[in-house]
Design a protein around this motif. Sequence first.
Motif, PDB file in Angstrom:
ATOM      1  N   ASP A 165       2.838  96.001  25.658  1.00  0.00           N
ATOM      2  CA  ASP A 165       4.018  95.161  25.865  1.00  0.00           C
ATOM      3  C   ASP A 165       5.136  95.527  24.906  1.00  0.00           C
ATOM      4  OD1 ASP A 165       5.011  92.566  24.288  1.00  0.00           O
ATOM      5  OD2 ASP A 165       2.890  92.770  23.804  1.00  0.00           O
ATOM      6  N   THR A 178       8.715  84.232  34.515  1.00  0.00           N
ATOM      7  CA  THR A 178       7.918  83.350  33.641  1.00  0.00           C
ATOM      8  C   THR A 178       8.608  81.998  33.403  1.00  0.00           C
ATOM      9  OG1 THR A 178       8.883  84.038  31.527  1.00  0.00           O
ATOM     10  CG2 THR A 178       7.100  85.409  32.395  1.00  0.00           C
ATOM     11  N   GLY A 225       6.347  79.113  33.761  1.00  0.00           N
ATOM     12  CA  GLY A 225       5.010  79.334  33.230  1.00  0.00           C
ATOM     13  C   GLY A 225       4.354  80.543  33.845  1.00  0.00           C
ATOM     14  N   ILE A 226       3.194  80.899  33.309  1.00  0.00           N
ATOM     15  CA  ILE A 226       2.485  82.098  33.756  1.00  0.00           C
ATOM     16  C   ILE A 226       1.190  81.684  34.434  1.00  0.00           C
ATOM     17  CG2 ILE A 226       1.319  84.210  32.977  1.00  0.00           C
ATOM     18  CD1 ILE A 226       3.385  84.196  30.619  1.00  0.00           C
ATOM     19  N   SER A 257      13.513  91.878  29.067  1.00  0.00           N
ATOM     20  CA  SER A 257      14.387  91.478  27.956  1.00  0.00           C
ATOM     21  C   SER A 257      13.615  90.642  26.945  1.00  0.00           C
ATOM     22  CB  SER A 257      15.567  90.643  28.486  1.00  0.00           C
ATOM     23  OG  SER A 257      16.113  91.207  29.648  1.00  0.00           O
ATOM     24  N   VAL A 258      14.130  90.624  25.725  1.00  0.00           N
ATOM     25  CA  VAL A 258      13.497  89.845  24.661  1.00  0.00           C
ATOM     26  C   VAL A 258      13.430  88.366  25.070  1.00  0.00           C
ATOM     27  CG1 VAL A 258      13.772  89.076  22.256  1.00  0.00           C
ATOM     28  CG2 VAL A 258      14.267  91.442  22.869  1.00  0.00           C
ATOM     29  N   GLY A 259      12.265  87.766  24.913  1.00  0.00           N
ATOM     30  CA  GLY A 259      12.110  86.337  25.200  1.00  0.00           C
ATOM     31  C   GLY A 259      11.711  86.013  26.635  1.00  0.00           C
ATOM     32  N   THR A 260      11.580  87.043  27.475  1.00  0.00           N
ATOM     33  CA  THR A 260      11.242  86.760  28.876  1.00  0.00           C
ATOM     34  C   THR A 260       9.737  86.574  29.101  1.00  0.00           C
ATOM     35  OG1 THR A 260      11.333  89.133  29.339  1.00  0.00           O
ATOM     36  CG2 THR A 260      13.279  87.836  29.934  1.00  0.00           C
ATOM     37  N   GLY A 261       8.947  86.715  28.041  1.00  0.00           N
ATOM     38  CA  GLY A 261       7.523  86.383  28.148  1.00  0.00           C
ATOM     39  C   GLY A 261       6.566  87.563  28.210  1.00  0.00           C
ATOM     40  N   LYS A 262       6.997  88.704  27.709  1.00  0.00           N
ATOM     41  CA  LYS A 262       6.134  89.897  27.728  1.00  0.00           C
ATOM     42  C   LYS A 262       4.830  89.664  26.979  1.00  0.00           C
ATOM     43  CE  LYS A 262       9.227  92.509  25.761  1.00  0.00           C
ATOM     44  NZ  LYS A 262      10.376  91.598  25.752  1.00  0.00           N
ATOM     45  N   THR A 263       4.962  89.207  25.734  1.00  0.00           N
ATOM     46  CA  THR A 263       3.775  89.051  24.895  1.00  0.00           C
ATOM     47  C   THR A 263       2.848  87.969  25.442  1.00  0.00           C
ATOM     48  OG1 THR A 263       5.020  89.841  23.004  1.00  0.00           O
ATOM     49  CG2 THR A 263       2.988  88.684  22.522  1.00  0.00           C
ATOM     50  N   ALA A 264       3.459  86.855  25.885  1.00  0.00           N
ATOM     51  CA  ALA A 264       2.651  85.769  26.458  1.00  0.00           C
ATOM     52  C   ALA A 264       1.864  86.291  27.659  1.00  0.00           C
ATOM     53  CB  ALA A 264       3.562  84.615  26.867  1.00  0.00           C
ATOM     54  N   ARG A 281      14.116  80.874  18.516  1.00  0.00           N
ATOM     55  CA  ARG A 281      13.740  81.944  17.586  1.00  0.00           C
ATOM     56  C   ARG A 281      14.739  82.088  16.446  1.00  0.00           C
ATOM     57  NH1 ARG A 281      11.497  87.155  20.988  1.00  0.00           N
ATOM     58  NH2 ARG A 281       9.592  86.209  21.742  1.00  0.00           N
TER      59      ARG A 281
HETATM   60  N1  LIG Z   1       5.727  80.921  30.729  1.00  0.00           N
HETATM   61  C1  LIG Z   1       6.222  80.392  29.632  1.00  0.00           C
HETATM   62  N2  LIG Z   1       6.475  79.081  29.575  1.00  0.00           N
HETATM   63  C2  LIG Z   1       7.006  78.554  28.483  1.00  0.00           C
HETATM   64  N3  LIG Z   1       7.314  79.231  27.383  1.00  0.00           N
HETATM   65  C3  LIG Z   1       7.079  80.522  27.400  1.00  0.00           C
HETATM   66  C4  LIG Z   1       6.520  81.180  28.515  1.00  0.00           C
HETATM   67  N4  LIG Z   1       6.394  82.485  28.236  1.00  0.00           N
HETATM   68  C5  LIG Z   1       6.862  82.625  27.006  1.00  0.00           C
HETATM   69  N5  LIG Z   1       7.265  81.456  26.504  1.00  0.00           N
HETATM   70  C6  LIG Z   1       7.846  81.233  25.189  1.00  0.00           C
HETATM   71  O1  LIG Z   1       9.029  81.984  25.144  1.00  0.00           O
HETATM   72  C7  LIG Z   1       9.131  82.682  23.935  1.00  0.00           C
HETATM   73  C8  LIG Z   1       9.199  84.160  24.193  1.00  0.00           C
HETATM   74  O2  LIG Z   1       7.994  84.595  24.783  1.00  0.00           O
HETATM   75  P1  LIG Z   1       7.364  85.995  24.402  1.00  0.00           P
HETATM   76  O3  LIG Z   1       6.116  86.153  25.216  1.00  0.00           O
HETATM   77  O4  LIG Z   1       7.234  86.132  22.942  1.00  0.00           O
HETATM   78  O5  LIG Z   1       8.513  86.950  24.955  1.00  0.00           O
HETATM   79  P2  LIG Z   1       8.760  88.482  24.645  1.00  0.00           P
HETATM   80  O6  LIG Z   1       7.485  89.069  24.168  1.00  0.00           O
HETATM   81  O7  LIG Z   1       9.210  89.026  25.978  1.00  0.00           O
HETATM   82  O8  LIG Z   1       9.875  88.519  23.649  1.00  0.00           O
HETATM   83  C9  LIG Z   1       7.928  82.286  23.110  1.00  0.00           C
HETATM   84  O9  LIG Z   1       8.332  81.266  22.233  1.00  0.00           O
HETATM   85  C10 LIG Z   1       6.936  81.754  24.115  1.00  0.00           C
HETATM   86  O10 LIG Z   1       6.121  80.762  23.583  1.00  0.00           O
END
Ligand SMILES: Nc1ncnc2c1ncn2[C@@H]1O[C@H](COP(=O)(O)OP(=O)(O)O)[C@@H](O)[C@H]1O
Length: 168
Positions: free
Chosen positions: A81, A148, A151-152, A9-16, A113
């Motif tokens: 991703d 996530t 943290g990762i 889902s959006v915001g779950t940390g895919k890109t990170a 966001r």
């Molecule tokens: N492990 C994490 N701990 C804290 N914040 C995180 C973590 N992973 C992601 N975030 C934050 O959460 C938000 C969404 O992460 P993002 O990787 O962009 O998710 P997605 O790509 O799934 O939409 C970003 O603002 C990011 O900085």
Amino acid sequence: MRVIIITGSVGTGKTALARKLSKKLKFKHIDVNQVVTEYNLAESYDKKRRCKVVDTKELNKALKDKIKWAKKDLEKGIVIDSHLSHHLPKRLVDLCIVTKCDLKVLEQRLKKRHYSKTKIRENMDCEIFDVCLNEAKEAKHTILVVDTTKGINIGSISKQIGDLKKWN
Ligand SMILES: Nc1ncnc2c1ncn2[C@@H]1O[C@H](COP(=O)(O)OP(=O)(O)O)[C@@H](O)[C@H]1O
Ligand SMILES: [Mg+2]
């Protein structure tokens, strides 16, 4: 060449996660937003949701093309991703990672966001009903779920992937 997709889902940390994992494994990170622009895949714009509308079949075609080129470029592997990446056929994918996140934390991330209430609700529902995970299962992908919330830890994740080490 190995193909890892990261859905969730959006915001779950895919890109990170994709950034960290591609760095760790020395794989190429494919930014799907960039692919959408490059291949002109946005069919329309959803004003209410403030997002582009993309046809998954067309996106699949573009991603297949990207995979082909990465092979030609002798990349070791790629990390794709996107919450639509699990629609790629299993035969093209080695591992499907599904990112998950605690709902309260997810809500905070989505609020940060500046999404509308409706958009936050929709994305929360997507996580509550495990839409990406269920669709990935239906597509018969090999799945690794990564939470996530706290943290990762890329060391621990690559350990979990385990077999990936043998790929390198
Ligand atoms: N492990 C994490 N701990 C804290 N914040 C995180 C973590 N992973 C992601 N975030 C934050 O959460 C938000 C969404 O992460 P993002 O990787 O962009 O998710 P997605 O790509 O799934 O939409 C970003 O603002 C990011 O900085
Ligand atoms: Mg992202």
